[in-house]
Design an enzyme around this catalytic site. Structure first.
Site, PDB file in Angstrom:
ATOM      1  N   HIS A  41       5.311   3.186  -9.120  1.00 50.86           N
ATOM      2  CA  HIS A  41       6.225   2.186  -8.560  1.00 50.86           C
ATOM      3  C   HIS A  41       5.475   1.263  -7.615  1.00 50.86           C
ATOM      4  CE1 HIS A  41       6.421   5.635  -5.786  1.00 50.86           C
ATOM      5  NE2 HIS A  41       6.802   4.796  -4.819  1.00 50.86           N
ATOM      6  N   HIS A  55       6.087  -1.456  -4.394  1.00 51.74           N
ATOM      7  CA  HIS A  55       6.966  -1.896  -3.316  1.00 51.74           C
ATOM      8  C   HIS A  55       6.828  -3.406  -3.148  1.00 51.74           C
ATOM      9  CE1 HIS A  55       7.533   2.218  -1.540  1.00 51.74           C
ATOM     10  NE2 HIS A  55       6.443   2.419  -2.257  1.00 51.74           N
TER      11      HIS A  55
END
Length: 143
Positions: A105, A107
């Site tokens: 992932h 940010h």
């Protein structure tokens, strides 16, 4: 290698399967973006690939390419939605690198000059605030 194998039961895997809720802001065939529940700033958004990848090092090159296209799209919407002066984009790998959810992932955090990031462990955000932030980003992406 057992401790570095992808676990499909991680929280992001559950979000992808609809088993856990998320304040979604963007989705296409390759990525999903949603609000971070422990934001370091207003509008803190996560972008994840739909392909199972624990981190940067085990992801297929095609997964990384589509992920970064999604990050760029979402970053434009986040910056516009929060009238940000800039953006902080980061990605962690493995516990020693700061990763806490072992699904790749990225940010995306809108930044204002002179406003520091909050600690990520600062607690869960109010769901109503996250919903409002998600709506702002979706509106920016639609325009």
């Amino acid at each position: 290698m057992a401790d570095t194998a992808y676990d499909p039961n991680n929280v992001f895997g559950k979000i992808l399967r609809g088993e856990m809720p998320a304040h979604k802001v963007y989705e296409d065939e390759h990525v999903l973006a949603f609000m971070d529940v422990m934001p370091q700033g207003e509008g803190h958004t996560l972008v994840i690939p739909k392909a199972p990848s624990r981190g940067l090092l085990d992801a297929e090159p095609e997964t990384l390419a589509t992920l970064m296209r999604g990050v760029q799209t979402v970053a434009r919407g986040v910056k516009a939605a929060f009238a940000a002066d800039g953006l902080t984009i980061f990605q962690f790998n493995e516990a020693a690198g700061g990763q806490t959810v072992f699904h790749l992932h990225v940010h995306v955090i809108p930044r204002k000059d002179g406003v520091p990031l909050k600690r990520h462990e600062g607690g869960m955000a109010d769901p109503a605030v996250l919903a409002a932030h998600a709506e702002r980003i979706r509106a920016a992406l639609a325009s």
